[in-house]
Motif scaffolding. Structure first.
Motif, mmCIF file in Angstrom:
data_model
loop_
_atom_site.group_PDB
_atom_site.id
_atom_site.type_symbol
_atom_site.label_atom_id
_atom_site.label_comp_id
_atom_site.label_asym_id
_atom_site.label_seq_id
_atom_site.Cartn_x
_atom_site.Cartn_y
_atom_site.Cartn_z
ATOM 1 N N MET A 116 0.850 -1.193 0.000
ATOM 2 C CA MET A 116 0.000 0.000 0.000
ATOM 3 C C MET A 116 0.887 1.246 0.000
ATOM 4 S SD MET A 116 -1.190 0.039 4.038
ATOM 5 C CE MET A 116 -2.009 1.628 3.963
ATOM 6 N N LYS A 117 0.268 2.372 -0.290
ATOM 7 C CA LYS A 117 0.946 3.649 -0.124
ATOM 8 C C LYS A 117 0.860 4.034 1.341
ATOM 9 C CE LYS A 117 0.483 5.807 -4.648
ATOM 10 N NZ LYS A 117 -0.007 7.010 -5.379
ATOM 11 N N ILE A 118 1.967 4.477 1.882
ATOM 12 C CA ILE A 118 1.957 4.823 3.303
ATOM 13 C C ILE A 118 1.035 6.010 3.567
ATOM 14 C CG2 ILE A 118 3.944 6.401 3.298
ATOM 15 C CD1 ILE A 118 4.801 4.897 5.950
ATOM 16 N N GLU A 119 0.807 6.836 2.564
ATOM 17 C CA GLU A 119 -0.129 7.963 2.739
ATOM 18 C C GLU A 119 -1.555 7.483 2.973
ATOM 19 O OE1 GLU A 119 3.095 9.621 -0.054
ATOM 20 O OE2 GLU A 119 2.073 7.703 0.262
ATOM 21 N N ASP A 120 -1.863 6.235 2.578
ATOM 22 C CA ASP A 120 -3.215 5.695 2.776
ATOM 23 C C ASP A 120 -3.429 5.163 4.184
ATOM 24 O OD1 ASP A 120 -3.881 6.327 0.192
ATOM 25 O OD2 ASP A 120 -3.342 4.345 -0.605
ATOM 26 N N PHE A 121 -2.360 5.100 4.955
ATOM 27 C CA PHE A 121 -2.503 4.753 6.376
ATOM 28 C C PHE A 121 -2.782 6.047 7.127
ATOM 29 C CE2 PHE A 121 -0.149 3.959 10.535
ATOM 30 C CZ PHE A 121 -1.237 3.348 11.133
ATOM 31 N N LYS A 122 -4.015 6.206 7.551
ATOM 32 C CA LYS A 122 -4.441 7.455 8.185
ATOM 33 C C LYS A 122 -4.968 7.166 9.584
ATOM 34 C CE LYS A 122 -5.514 9.504 3.717
ATOM 35 N NZ LYS A 122 -6.573 10.006 2.809
ATOM 36 N N PRO A 123 -4.053 6.977 10.538
ATOM 37 C CA PRO A 123 -4.509 6.699 11.911
ATOM 38 C C PRO A 123 -5.309 7.865 12.464
ATOM 39 C CG PRO A 123 -2.137 7.092 11.849
ATOM 40 C CD PRO A 123 -2.591 7.030 10.433
ATOM 41 N N SER A 124 -6.366 7.524 13.211
ATOM 42 C CA SER A 124 -7.209 8.577 13.771
ATOM 43 C C SER A 124 -6.463 9.401 14.802
ATOM 44 C CB SER A 124 -8.465 7.964 14.407
ATOM 45 O OG SER A 124 -8.098 7.076 15.445
ATOM 46 N N GLU A 125 -5.423 8.798 15.390
ATOM 47 C CA GLU A 125 -4.654 9.501 16.424
ATOM 48 C C GLU A 125 -3.209 9.033 16.359
ATOM 49 O OE1 GLU A 125 -3.462 11.936 18.373
ATOM 50 O OE2 GLU A 125 -5.552 12.030 19.027
ATOM 51 N N THR A 126 -2.279 9.952 16.194
ATOM 52 C CA THR A 126 -0.852 9.582 16.214
ATOM 53 C C THR A 126 -0.143 10.100 17.455
ATOM 54 O OG1 THR A 126 -0.300 11.579 14.956
ATOM 55 C CG2 THR A 126 -0.652 9.545 13.699
ATOM 56 N N TYR A 127 -0.871 10.776 18.311
ATOM 57 C CA TYR A 127 -0.270 11.445 19.466
ATOM 58 C C TYR A 127 0.526 10.468 20.333
ATOM 59 C CZ TYR A 127 0.016 14.326 23.697
ATOM 60 O OH TYR A 127 0.462 15.034 24.783
ATOM 61 N N PHE A 128 -0.018 9.243 20.521
ATOM 62 C CA PHE A 128 0.594 8.311 21.461
ATOM 63 C C PHE A 128 1.647 7.406 20.833
ATOM 64 C CE2 PHE A 128 -3.556 9.216 23.420
ATOM 65 C CZ PHE A 128 -3.124 9.644 24.667
ATOM 66 N N TYR A 129 1.788 7.438 19.516
ATOM 67 C CA TYR A 129 2.707 6.498 18.878
ATOM 68 C C TYR A 129 4.130 6.666 19.392
ATOM 69 C CZ TYR A 129 -0.157 4.237 15.317
ATOM 70 O OH TYR A 129 -1.066 3.436 14.674
ATOM 71 N N ASP A 130 4.714 5.536 19.850
ATOM 72 C CA ASP A 130 6.125 5.489 20.222
ATOM 73 C C ASP A 130 6.936 4.702 19.202
ATOM 74 O OD1 ASP A 130 5.835 6.944 22.539
ATOM 75 O OD2 ASP A 130 5.621 5.192 23.826
ATOM 76 N N PHE A 131 6.377 3.570 18.738
ATOM 77 C CA PHE A 131 7.127 2.662 17.874
ATOM 78 C C PHE A 131 6.266 2.232 16.685
ATOM 79 C CE2 PHE A 131 8.347 1.926 22.317
ATOM 80 C CZ PHE A 131 9.688 2.281 22.259
ATOM 81 N N ILE A 132 6.834 2.337 15.493
ATOM 82 C CA ILE A 132 6.193 1.833 14.286
ATOM 83 C C ILE A 132 7.226 1.017 13.516
ATOM 84 C CG2 ILE A 132 5.064 2.399 12.100
ATOM 85 C CD1 ILE A 132 4.130 5.023 13.335
ATOM 86 N N ASP A 133 6.936 -0.262 13.286
ATOM 87 C CA ASP A 133 7.821 -1.127 12.508
ATOM 88 C C ASP A 133 7.014 -1.757 11.380
ATOM 89 O OD1 ASP A 133 9.572 -2.936 11.419
ATOM 90 O OD2 ASP A 133 10.080 -3.937 13.305
ATOM 91 N N VAL A 134 7.276 -1.297 10.161
ATOM 92 C CA VAL A 134 6.605 -1.858 8.985
ATOM 93 C C VAL A 134 7.646 -2.357 7.984
ATOM 94 C CG1 VAL A 134 4.453 -0.563 9.196
ATOM 95 C CG2 VAL A 134 6.412 0.497 8.028
ATOM 96 N N SER A 135 8.815 -2.750 8.475
ATOM 97 C CA SER A 135 9.899 -3.176 7.587
ATOM 98 C C SER A 135 9.545 -4.480 6.872
ATOM 99 C CB SER A 135 11.201 -3.320 8.384
ATOM 100 O OG SER A 135 11.010 -4.121 9.519
ATOM 101 N N GLY A 136 10.196 -4.685 5.710
ATOM 102 C CA GLY A 136 10.024 -5.934 4.984
ATOM 103 C C GLY A 136 8.674 -6.099 4.312
ATOM 104 N N ASN A 137 8.053 -4.997 3.911
ATOM 105 C CA ASN A 137 6.793 -5.059 3.183
ATOM 106 C C ASN A 137 6.989 -4.441 1.796
ATOM 107 O OD1 ASN A 137 4.639 -6.149 5.110
ATOM 108 N ND2 ASN A 137 5.646 -4.612 6.395
ATOM 109 N N GLU A 138 5.907 -4.077 1.150
ATOM 110 C CA GLU A 138 5.986 -3.375 -0.140
ATOM 111 C C GLU A 138 5.207 -2.067 -0.014
ATOM 112 O OE1 GLU A 138 5.407 -5.668 -3.752
ATOM 113 O OE2 GLU A 138 5.651 -7.520 -2.600
ATOM 114 N N ILE A 139 5.642 -1.261 0.921
ATOM 115 C CA ILE A 139 4.978 0.014 1.193
ATOM 116 C C ILE A 139 5.698 1.114 0.426
ATOM 117 C CG2 ILE A 139 4.367 1.671 2.996
ATOM 118 C CD1 ILE A 139 4.264 -0.685 4.961
ATOM 119 N N SER A 140 4.931 1.905 -0.300
ATOM 120 C CA SER A 140 5.513 2.959 -1.129
ATOM 121 C C SER A 140 5.080 4.328 -0.624
ATOM 122 C CB SER A 140 5.072 2.767 -2.585
ATOM 123 O OG SER A 140 3.651 2.806 -2.676
#
Length: 490
Positions: free
Chosen positions: A366-390
């Motif tokens: 998927m395009k990473i722009e299409d990931f639209k979390p309703s809230e990013t305030y609390f995010y500490d860690f995001i690991d999306v390695s090894g996919n086909e994200i553009s």
């Protein structure tokens, strides 16, 4: 009752309470010293301490009132007899406290001792203190995160009055003694993070009052006993980081009404994830990571509406992954299975409180722009390695000041690295094996770990502590730790 009678009763009650408090305070203030046995026991304990760099026990002075003046000593409400010893290495006002030494056998002189709390002192060593067997009122033993070694005594069952036995975080060896099953009053048994070996005694099923059972972080092996139907009040079960094999026993299903924490990660468990786990409506945390589970995740997981922490990573699980009805997940890890999720699930994006999202090698295209979390305030860690994200990660990563780490290696991300705003909390960044371009910004010097290798970056590197492996495989990066830039000036 008429009002005058009520006032009369109320007044006399008030006087009685006042006199009682006065008598108690008078009794305590006049009790200028410890009971002789308690003082001898406490000073004996102090003599067994060889190093006290922060002066935790400096107030333990002979002839002074141990009930009022001695740090970590608590006395019974109505008499000057010691009830609890509470010494902890976690303080907010000064650096971490440590004590080095052994637990003196003179502690057995403190006959009315109810609780022994030696927490996070790091260097309390020696064997389990068998002198505690001589304390008939001892109900709570917390000797946590110290350095006890040797075996748990075979006759530990003699402490039949215990409510809590916590020996977490020591270096205890050998098997779990079967006599622990005689501690039938126990509500908490915590033996985690030691070096215990062997199998779990079947006789533990006698501990029917347990609410908390932790055996995690040992070297226990064999199958997990099928005895959990005895534990009708169990709320926490921690068996992670051992060598358990076989299936999840069916009797765990009987814990469904009350169990909140089920942690079985880092073992060698196999078979399918049982469908009955979907009935655990009170479940807060489920950790099945780093095992050998196969097949699909049960569709019954849609019933886990209260779950906050779900870790199924590093198994052999396959599609389809069920649509969850979780209200708000805090931590999710589905990494390194055989999933082909296609997209980051909508129920993840809608969570208002998520702080850790790990979906490495999950077949996301998927395009990473299409990931639209309703809230990013609390995010500490995001690991999306090894996919086909553009696409560009800048919009996502620049939305929060609180992000600590982003791992996006091995995708098709393409954006100008200089557009990335690295907040003060940002410490880990891995964008290796993508199509990131531009220069490496000076702000990377605040990171603890960085990998931007195998991209299309160019220009002179800022001064940093990172090795050459963090930067290799780019178009035209130069400067330490890579070869110097040409004078004509890249």
């Amino acid at each position: 009752m008429n009002l005058s009678h009520f006032h009369s009763l109320s007044s006399s009650s008030t006087i009685f309470i006042f006199l009682s408090i006065f008598t108690l305070l008078h009794h305590k203030t006049n009790g200028a010293t410890c009971h002789p046995d308690d003082e001898a026991g406490l000073l004996g304990f102090k003599s067994g301490i060889k190093s006290d760099p922060s002066g935790l026990l400096k107030s333990w002075i002979p002839g002074t009132d141990c009930c009022k003046n001695w740090t970590g000593v608590e006395c019974h409400f109505d008499q000057n007899r010691v009830m609890n010893i509470y010494l902890t290495g976690q303080t907010t006002t000064k650096p971490e406290t440590t004590l080095s030494g052994t637990i003196s056998p003179t502690i057995s002189k403190i006959k009315l001792l109810t609780g022994l709390y030696l927490l996070d002192l790091k260097h309390i060593s020696g064997n389990f203190p068998t002198s505690l067997f001589n304390l008939p009122n001892l109900t709570y033993i917390y000797i946590q995160n110290n350095n006890l070694s040797g075996r748990i005594p075979e006759n530990i069952g003699n402490l039949a009055q215990l409510d809590v036995l916590s020996l977490t975080g020591n270096r205890l060896t050998g098997p779990i003694p079967s006599s622990i099953s005689q501690l039938t009053q126990l509500t908490q048994l915590k033996l985690g993070n030691n070096l215990l070996t062997g199998t779990v005694p079947e006789s533990l099923k006698n501990l029917v009052n347990l609410t908390f059972l932790s055996l995690q972080g040992n070297q226990l092996q064999g199958t997990i006993p099928n005895f959990f139907s005895s534990f009708t009040n169990l709320r926490t079960l921690e068996l992670s980081r051992n060598k358990f094999s076989g299936n999840i026993p069916i009797s765990i299903s009987t814990l469904a009404p009350k169990l909140m924490y089920l942690e079985l990660g880092h073992n060698s468990l196999s078979g399918k994830i049982p469908d009955f786990l979907g009935k655990f409506r009170a479940l807060d945390t489920l950790d099945l990571s780093w095992n050998k589970f196969t097949g699909t995740v049960p569709g019954s997981f849609k019933n886990l509406t209260k779950i906050f922490n779900l870790d199924l990573s590093n198994n052999l699980l396959v599609d389809p992954f069920p649509e969850m009805n979780v209200k708000g997940i805090e931590s999710l890890d589905l990494s390194n299975n055989r999933f082909n999720l296609g997209k980051i699930p909508k129920w993840v994006a809608s969570s208002p409180i998520i702080y850790s999202l790990r979906l490495a090698n999950c077949g996301i295209k998927m395009k990473i722009e299409d990931f639209k979390p309703s809230e990013t305030y609390f995010y500490d860690f995001i690991d999306v390695s090894g996919n086909e994200i553009s696409g560009s990660a800048i919009g996502l990563l620049n939305r929060t000041e609180y992000l600590v780490g982003f791992w996006g290696a091995g995708n098709k991300l393409r954006f100008d690295l200089e557009g990335l705003r690295l907040g003060q909390r940002f410490k880990y960044l891995d964008l290796s094996r993508n199509s990131v371009f531009g220069k490496v910004p000076k702000s990377v010097v605040g990171l603890q770990k960085l990998n931007v290798s195998y991209n299309h970056l160019c220009g002179q590197l800022p001064q940093s502590k990172f090795p050459a492996s963090s930067f290799v495989g780019n178009d035209c990066l130069c400067g330490s730790p890579l070869p110097p830039c040409k004078k004509s000036g890249v």
